[in-house]
Design an enzyme around this catalytic site. Structure first.
Site, PDB file in Angstrom:
ATOM      1  CG  ASP A  59      -1.806   1.294   1.250  1.00 21.46           C
ATOM      2  OD1 ASP A  59      -2.108   2.175   0.500  1.00 21.46           O
ATOM      3  OD2 ASP A  59      -3.136   0.611   2.193  1.00 21.46           O
ATOM      4  CG  ASN A  83      -1.947   4.469 -12.234  1.00 17.93           C
ATOM      5  OD1 ASN A  83      -2.170   5.466 -13.610  1.00 17.93           O
ATOM      6  ND2 ASN A  83      -2.068   3.670 -12.002  1.00 17.93           N
ATOM      7  CE1 TYR A 147      -8.902  10.888  -9.419  1.00 19.49           C
ATOM      8  CE2 TYR A 147     -10.003  13.092 -10.377  1.00 19.49           C
ATOM      9  CZ  TYR A 147      -9.383  11.732 -10.704  1.00 19.49           C
ATOM     10  OH  TYR A 147      -8.295  10.981 -11.451  1.00 19.49           O
ATOM     11  CB  ALA A 149      -9.447  19.616  -3.748  1.00 17.18           C
ATOM     12  CE  LYS A 151      -5.937  12.095  -9.919  1.00 16.79           C
ATOM     13  NZ  LYS A 151      -4.457  10.959  -9.373  1.00 16.79           N
TER      14      LYS A 151
END
Length: 263
Positions: A59, A83, A147, A149, A151
């Protein structure tokens, strides 16, 4: 000893990460594939077939997971592809603390921590950090607030790290795909039509990403209307405010949002 360049890909058990691994193997790279689920990593390896592939279950949000990745590089890494990521879709009012913490920890804190931990290996190989962001890291979308924010943050981190590592031989590439047909699509599938999203296949994203990586580009955006929208967003954000705001208020969008999973 192998003369292949080595790439480590996080989140390689599905979606874009799996496609990046398959394309990387086709281009002749040795692969270190990481992810939380062993069976998914094994499935990616099976799709690759013959190749130099090492699986490192773990993880990215944990010290132990990152330590296993560092150990797998043997002190040298040509390319790190950050990724791994998760989605959080819906009205902000419906996102509890656990979901907010998970998306920030996975999408933003983990890539920074992984890059930090692997910098010695990358410096040894004069390598490259590749951060997989999103068009939503430029065009902040309603109902994808958390999401988007993360990126935006990942794009800023990419720029900062590129400048910090200038002169030290480590490059940084930011990849910004648009919506992609992966298992995660189920979380926002109902919004694709009312919000006029263009969907790409993971293999197309991977090919364009690898082209950008091998060309040493600082960033890569999809071909099409989204690339134009990003330029408009950077120069005239009020135009995008009006267009996307209208989509968010549209009754079709709001009805579709009612079916979006809150899981």
């Amino acid at each position: 000893m192998s003369t292949k360049k080595t790439v480590l890909i996080t989140g390689a058990g599905s979606g874009i990460g799996r496609a990046m691994a398959i394309e990387g193997a086709r281009r002749g790279y040795a692969l270190i594939l990481t992810g939380r689920t062993v069976a998914n990593l094994e499935a990616t390896r099976d799709m690759i077939g013959v190749g130099d592939v090492t699986l490192v279950p773990g993880d990215v949000t944990t010290r132990d997971g990152r330590a296993a990745m560092v150990a797998a590089t043997g002190g040298r890494l040509d390319i790190l592809i950050n990724n791994a990521g998760v989605l959080a879709v819906g009205h902000l009012r419906d996102l509890d603390d656990d979901r907010l913490n998970r998306v920030v920890a996975t999408n933003l804190i983990a890539p920074m921590a992984v890059a930090r931990d692997l910098l010695p290996s990358l410096e040894a190989a004069q390598g490259r950090v590749v951060n997989v962001g999103s068009v939503f890291g430029d065009i902040a979308y309603p109902f994808f607030a958390a999401y988007s924010a993360t990126k935006f943050g990942l794009r800023g981190f990419s720029d900062a790290l590129r400048r910090e590592m200038s002169g030290r031989g480590v490059g940084v590439t930011y990849i910004a795909p648009r919506a992609t047909q992966t298992a995660a699509e189920a979380e926002f599938a109902a919004l694709v039509e009312p919000m006029d999203m263009t969907m790409d296949m993971p293999a197309r994203v991977a090919t364009q990403a690898w082209d950008a990586i091998e060309a040493g580009k600082r960033e890569s955006f999809p071909r099409g209307k989204e690339r134009l929208f990003v330029k408009i967003q950077r120069l005239f954000p009020s135009i995008i405010d009006k267009a996307v705001g209208a989509q968010a208020r549209d009754p079709k969008t709001l009805r579709a949002l009612e079916t979006v999973s809150k899981a």
